[in-house]
Scaffold this motif. Structure first.
Motif, PDB file in Angstrom:
ATOM      1  N   ALA A 140      42.142  45.379  34.199  1.00 51.65           N
ATOM      2  CA  ALA A 140      42.559  44.861  35.171  1.00 51.65           C
ATOM      3  C   ALA A 140      42.404  45.357  36.372  1.00 51.65           C
ATOM      4  CB  ALA A 140      44.863  44.976  34.938  1.00 51.65           C
ATOM      5  N   LYS A 141      42.211  46.086  36.848  1.00 49.05           N
ATOM      6  CA  LYS A 141      41.508  46.600  37.616  1.00 49.05           C
ATOM      7  C   LYS A 141      40.279  46.391  37.978  1.00 49.05           C
ATOM      8  CE  LYS A 141      42.139  50.800  39.316  1.00 49.05           C
ATOM      9  NZ  LYS A 141      42.150  52.125  39.864  1.00 49.05           N
ATOM     10  N   ARG A 142      39.540  46.245  36.850  1.00 48.91           N
ATOM     11  CA  ARG A 142      38.163  46.015  36.880  1.00 48.91           C
ATOM     12  C   ARG A 142      37.608  45.160  37.092  1.00 48.91           C
ATOM     13  NH1 ARG A 142      35.394  46.377  31.825  1.00 48.91           N
ATOM     14  NH2 ARG A 142      36.440  47.052  31.599  1.00 48.91           N
ATOM     15  N   ARG A 143      38.159  43.644  36.606  1.00 49.70           N
ATOM     16  CA  ARG A 143      37.978  42.832  35.825  1.00 49.70           C
ATOM     17  C   ARG A 143      38.776  41.334  36.684  1.00 49.70           C
ATOM     18  NH1 ARG A 143      34.576  41.213  32.091  1.00 49.70           N
ATOM     19  NH2 ARG A 143      34.458  39.563  33.632  1.00 49.70           N
ATOM     20  N   GLY A 144      39.995  42.191  37.828  1.00 49.01           N
ATOM     21  CA  GLY A 144      40.341  40.941  38.747  1.00 49.01           C
ATOM     22  C   GLY A 144      41.523  40.475  37.850  1.00 49.01           C
ATOM     23  N   TYR A 145      43.041  41.349  37.568  1.00 45.00           N
ATOM     24  CA  TYR A 145      44.075  41.298  37.119  1.00 45.00           C
ATOM     25  C   TYR A 145      45.015  40.950  37.514  1.00 45.00           C
ATOM     26  CZ  TYR A 145      42.987  38.181  32.670  1.00 45.00           C
ATOM     27  OH  TYR A 145      43.033  36.995  32.279  1.00 45.00           O
ATOM     28  N   PHE A 182      46.028  45.030  40.959  1.00 50.34           N
ATOM     29  CA  PHE A 182      45.377  46.859  41.437  1.00 50.34           C
ATOM     30  C   PHE A 182      46.073  46.953  42.330  1.00 50.34           C
ATOM     31  CE2 PHE A 182      42.425  43.091  43.728  1.00 50.34           C
ATOM     32  CZ  PHE A 182      42.860  43.716  44.565  1.00 50.34           C
ATOM     33  N   THR A 209      47.784  43.690  43.881  1.00 48.32           N
ATOM     34  CA  THR A 209      47.480  42.675  44.242  1.00 48.32           C
ATOM     35  C   THR A 209      47.266  42.280  43.092  1.00 48.32           C
ATOM     36  OG1 THR A 209      47.231  42.920  46.232  1.00 48.32           O
ATOM     37  CG2 THR A 209      46.040  41.411  44.863  1.00 48.32           C
ATOM     38  N   TYR A 210      47.474  40.466  42.737  1.00 43.97           N
ATOM     39  CA  TYR A 210      46.777  39.500  41.720  1.00 43.97           C
ATOM     40  C   TYR A 210      45.454  39.863  42.756  1.00 43.97           C
ATOM     41  CZ  TYR A 210      51.351  40.545  39.267  1.00 43.97           C
ATOM     42  OH  TYR A 210      52.340  41.267  38.047  1.00 43.97           O
ATOM     43  N   GLY A 211      44.419  40.053  40.905  1.00 42.96           N
ATOM     44  CA  GLY A 211      42.793  38.946  42.352  1.00 42.96           C
ATOM     45  C   GLY A 211      42.684  38.019  40.923  1.00 42.96           C
ATOM     46  N   PRO A 212      41.971  37.558  41.143  1.00 42.24           N
ATOM     47  CA  PRO A 212      41.500  35.990  40.634  1.00 42.24           C
ATOM     48  C   PRO A 212      42.369  35.757  39.218  1.00 42.24           C
ATOM     49  CG  PRO A 212      39.529  36.925  42.360  1.00 42.24           C
ATOM     50  CD  PRO A 212      40.511  37.961  42.019  1.00 42.24           C
ATOM     51  N   ALA A 246      46.379  36.770  39.737  1.00 40.48           N
ATOM     52  CA  ALA A 246      46.827  35.139  39.673  1.00 40.48           C
ATOM     53  C   ALA A 246      47.057  34.009  39.646  1.00 40.48           C
ATOM     54  CB  ALA A 246      46.095  34.865  41.647  1.00 40.48           C
ATOM     55  N   ARG A 292      31.567  39.287  28.204  1.00 37.16           N
ATOM     56  CA  ARG A 292      32.925  39.114  29.990  1.00 37.16           C
ATOM     57  C   ARG A 292      33.928  38.330  30.350  1.00 37.16           C
ATOM     58  NH1 ARG A 292      28.095  37.670  33.986  1.00 37.16           N
ATOM     59  NH2 ARG A 292      27.226  39.349  33.158  1.00 37.16           N
ATOM     60  N   GLU A 322      41.788  32.041  43.905  1.00 37.97           N
ATOM     61  CA  GLU A 322      42.128  33.103  45.020  1.00 37.97           C
ATOM     62  C   GLU A 322      43.240  34.071  44.637  1.00 37.97           C
ATOM     63  OE1 GLU A 322      45.346  29.140  44.915  1.00 37.97           O
ATOM     64  OE2 GLU A 322      47.115  30.038  44.438  1.00 37.97           O
ATOM     65  N   ASP A 324      47.321  36.975  45.287  1.00 34.16           N
ATOM     66  CA  ASP A 324      48.762  36.229  45.320  1.00 34.16           C
ATOM     67  C   ASP A 324      48.908  38.467  45.806  1.00 34.16           C
ATOM     68  OD1 ASP A 324      51.007  36.606  45.411  1.00 34.16           O
ATOM     69  OD2 ASP A 324      51.191  35.668  43.373  1.00 34.16           O
ATOM     70  N   TYR A 371      34.348  41.261  42.629  1.00 30.16           N
ATOM     71  CA  TYR A 371      34.847  40.650  41.515  1.00 30.16           C
ATOM     72  C   TYR A 371      33.884  39.592  42.084  1.00 30.16           C
ATOM     73  CZ  TYR A 371      39.355  43.108  41.133  1.00 30.16           C
ATOM     74  OH  TYR A 371      40.088  43.626  40.779  1.00 30.16           O
TER      75      TYR A 371
END
Lengths: 580, 580
Positions: free
Chosen positions: A8-13, A15, A29-32, A35, A523, B57, B59, B177
């Motif tokens: 989740a952290k590495r791929r932008g879910y 962190f 924070t929800y990454g791209p 989110a 990926r 985006e 969040d 990212y």
């Protein structure tokens, strides 16, 4: 699921927020990708729980004044048990320490003295520094974040601990928008806050989170749900009685059977459990790691007559089960509206017109103040009011020669002839009625976490290990990846055109032209993209592309013209990849 | 626009939160129509400013720790000027009192002493009780809501005053990212908070509001926007110099002309102003009551090299113009990332690879500590560090026999032979670079308010007065109302079927069968529903319905089969009602 959290952290879910400053516990924070997944889940919730049910959605502030939480009870009772280590100063949740040290379930509901005794008995120690906590006091700690509204500290405000109060507090206006007609439902999706003593488990127990709540206002005498659409839905029900039994397990049954057997008492709760089971499955929750758990009577909030939680097991492979609460379904009766009426002095009722006007007997008083005044002095007005209350409550009290009432602990006796007591018939067009409330309340972050944990898989493709998120197309952040085999000979241009056409058709698209094709597939597998389209030299000559499915890694060749209708069918479930 | 605010409350657009408790100033709830309009606007923003631009985006939480706002500067400088009335205790914003009493524009930027002098000079009085404020001190009041994270008060947190910091603070991860490649943009839509001293004007100046922000990270040497798509967009530009001129007014010109004339200095700002002008018009903002206003040099934040605001006039008919800020477009340079790097000690840079490795000369030192140690004692390490700094900064200092450096105010002289000074060639693959930031920052609530004010109209239909919201279909909360002429003879059933089919086709639909048809039309006009479909007896016989347009109130008859394609065309603008 350490591996999922790492992915989740590495791929932008998601962190932990503010890592450069060491990150404060309990904020994520929800990454791209996160989110996007969150937006998809919220939209799916809105569609199913608000639009399809014919309810309306509102958007209320997250900061509310003290009066609201005095009425709701949060100021008095929204506490966790805090114990501080005398040696290192670290704060801990006392009931969690007990839970870790003993095999007691839900020690949360025990009184403070009992928790202190258990700490002594089990010689519980500070998890940070190992010092004994036996002599430390356990205290109630209110979980609301407090702040001040405007300059000075005369107007305290709180970050809402649930979205629901934003609906309850303005019920008088919301009922106007519903033209005063029951039943009606109001929904809200938004932030809520709990100042957790010890946040843990990634986005499962955070200090700031997103809720989706539905408040259904109804009259239990008049309104019942139509159970036909969910009667045959199967779900594992973990009854209160089964939880007390050491070998007790959830029982699979249909909602209809559970209602008939009286296991689910309230039809509205049954209705919502049925919808919830179907909804969670559609969102990608593994129903073999899902259950509805009935609250124990000691665990029930005092105002709730029945409550079931939706729970999921978020343990990894070969770990002990780890059940977390995803949602609660509670019958809250008139608790919330009644409290706001009592605290604000404004009516929180609806006027229900009778089919035809009713003639009813009403007992009233009209005290003779020229008698009461001289006799009771400054207490006279209170005595008159007490007489009016008594007449409404117990007209038999007026059957003798005199009637006694109590005001501020003193008793006053009044001759009945001075009370103006009368029973008269009046015609009433309807009645003022406090609606009952059923509340399905969902934690969005925990749903995201569960969906990701249940989607996480590792397999082997052509001898190579692969990590894959098997997310349903409805929630996956990206629906389709588009790759040119290489970025030359016009392949890139053709692929860019195709990506644009797919975006235009409303799909969420990722374009990727870097690295070997196999690596690009991996990926997308890792972030859960269900389909990938590859543009190669045949594409230029014959207007065809390959379409690859994530779960099976199978590929088919199809004409570019058919791409949009095929992907649409795959998205809404009217086509399956195997058929193709 | 008192009438608009009254309509908003009555019809469920927005209302003050918690009316039963007297409502705290500065907090508003969006009712069913308002929440739907807000969701439409946010979705339209996301589509235009994030998806179409190829940005992602995120969040992030609304509560953040103190370190973030120490770095961002909000803790020190995010203040308004507060003056309290000695007689009634009411707090007021001192610069607003001056603005009301004088014809000074933007007194916000004046120093406190000047404001105090102006209060004395104009004998400004408390608007609440009329007492003179001349002897009251004016103080800086920080506008952030403060709270405590976790038990105790050792970890203060603040409600974010802008969404942007949630992007800046985790730039090191967000850049991963984006695979470290500039330019890239990150967007966020979410709550922000300002503890206003005196909130006013409905949802225009509230204490809790919604922002939509885009942070574009780029290298000004390398990346410029393609202006071709917006070069011909016309917009009224209100230059700083025009604002100083008493007769100065905005000038209509194209973005291209403004760039060529040097009126807009930064190409990225020009690019975003062009997109914004088109976007606001599509959302229903009346471009005759819209302008871009350039910041005065005194008004510019010290870190910003250029800033323009989008402004709208939200006055009612025959009122004086009332311009409010809708959005800001600022060149923030490296201010934010640089500050977070300085405060956190972590790098907030990207690594930019050179096209080919560069050979550069670097001056280094390698001090002989066996000489420096005995000579300078505890200062030796600092002296060595100062020598290294000096070598990087000014290698000519090492040309003599000895070199002098200063440490903590004391001067130390070192023979050059003991410094290990050397100039050597090294090969570098690239450089660590702090990206620059352009920030378009939108207030969603103010856009909602402007769109409603500009849509509000009163006209006369068949001799009857009508209130109508002329909202564009893209933002209107309901797209189509469906009415049976009467609820009998199967008309209700047919209309229900049609409503369901329209919902299925993705339209936002209201079904209404109560009251006279004319009244139902008025109800939809008042909430801004662009189209209404009426099912009558002809519908049952000939499968046709009437379709009525809100603005003209014209009606046409068409076959039920054509309803979905016709409405789709009307929604996306490929058909017009006049043609039909």
């Amino acid at each position: 699921m350490k591996r999922l959290v790492e992915l989740a952290k590495r791929r932008g879910y998601f962190f932990q927020t503010g890592e450069p400053y060491g990150a404060v516990a309990g904020f994520y924070t929800y990454g791209p990708h996160g989110a996007a997944l969150k937006a998809n889940l919220e939209e799916a919730w809105r569609e199913r729980w608000s639009v399809m049910e014919g309810h309306t959605e509102i958007d209320a502030p997250t900061v509310m004044p003290e009066a609201v939480f005095q009425a709701s009870g949060h100021l008095d009772t929204f506490d966790d048990m805090l114990v501080e280590c005398a040696a290192c100063g670290e704060s801990h949740r006392a009931d969690h320490l007990i839970e870790d040290e003993t095999d007691l379930e839900e020690p949360e509901s025990l009184p403070i003295a009992k928790i202190e005794a258990l700490i002594r008995e089990h010689d519980v120690r500070c998890p940070t520094c190992g010092t004994a906590l036996a002599d430390q006091p356990v205290e109630d700690f209110n979980l609301m974040f407090e702040t001040n509204i405007g300059p000075g500290s005369s107007n305290p405000g709180y970050l809402r601990p649930e979205t629901a109060q934003g609906i309850f507090v303005d019920f008088p206006r919301l009922k106007e928008y519903a033209r005063g007609e029951l039943p009606f439902g109001v929904t809200q999706i938004g932030r809520a806050y709990r100042n957790e003593i010890s946040p843990r488990n990634a986005v499962v127990r955070t200090r700031e989170f997103t809720q989706a709540e539905l408040e259904l206002f109804f009259d239990p005498e008049e309104h019942a749900p139509d159970l036909s659409s969910i009667r045959d839905v199967e779900a594992p029900l973990y009854r209160a009685v089964d939880q007390l039994d050491e070998d007790g397990t959830p029982v699979d049954m249909t909602i209809g059977e559970a209602v008939e057997a009286g296991i689910i008492a309230d039809d509205w709760i049954a209705y919502y459990l049925g919808i919830a089971a179907e909804w969670y499955e559609a969102m990608g929750v593994d129903m073999d790691r899902f259950r509805f758990r009935q609250h124990q009577s000691g665990e029930l909030a005092h105002y709730a007559s029945e409550c079931w939680d939706a729970e999921s097991d978020v343990s990894g492979p070969e770990e002990d089960p780890e059940w977390i609460e995803l949602a609660g379904f509670a019958n809250r009766g008139t608790y919330d509206l009644g409290n706001h009426e009592a605290h604000s002095g404004e009516p929180f009722t609806v006027f229900q017109e009778y089919d035809e006007p009713k003639t009813v007997e009403r007992a009233t008083v009209d005290p003779d103040m020229s008698e009461l005044g001289p006799e009771f002095g400054s207490a006279a007005a209170d005595v008159a009011e007490a007489l009016a209350d008594l007449a409404e409550r117990d007209r038999s009290a007026f059957e003798g020669e005199s009637v006694a009432v109590e005001v501020d602990g003193d008793s006053y006796t009044v001759p009945v002839e001075h009370t103006g007591f009368e029973v008269a018939e009046t015609t009433e067009a309807g009645r003022h009625f406090t609606p009952h409330v059923i509340e399905p309340s969902f934690g969005i972050d925990r749903t995201i976490y569960t969906v990701l944990v249940h989607a996480y898989d590792e397999d082997e493709i052509d001898g190579e290990e692969r990590t894959v998120l098997r997310l349903p197309p409805e929630v996956a952040p990206t629906f389709v990846g588009v790759f040119p085999l290489m970025d030359k000979d016009g392949l890139g241009e053709r692929a860019t055109e195709i990506a644009a056409a797919l975006r235009e058709a409303g799909f969420s698209v990722t374009y990727d032209d870097s690295g070997a094709i196999g690596r690009r597939y991996r990926r997308q597998d890792e972030i859960g993209t269900p389909f990938c389209v590859t543009v190669d030299y045949e594409s230029l000559e014959e207007d065809t592309v390959t379409l690859r499915e994530r779960d099976s890694t199978e590929q088919i060749r199809l004409s570019i013209d058919e791409l949009v209708p095929t992907l649409s069918g795959l998205r809404d479930g009217t086509r399956s990849f195997e058929q193709l």
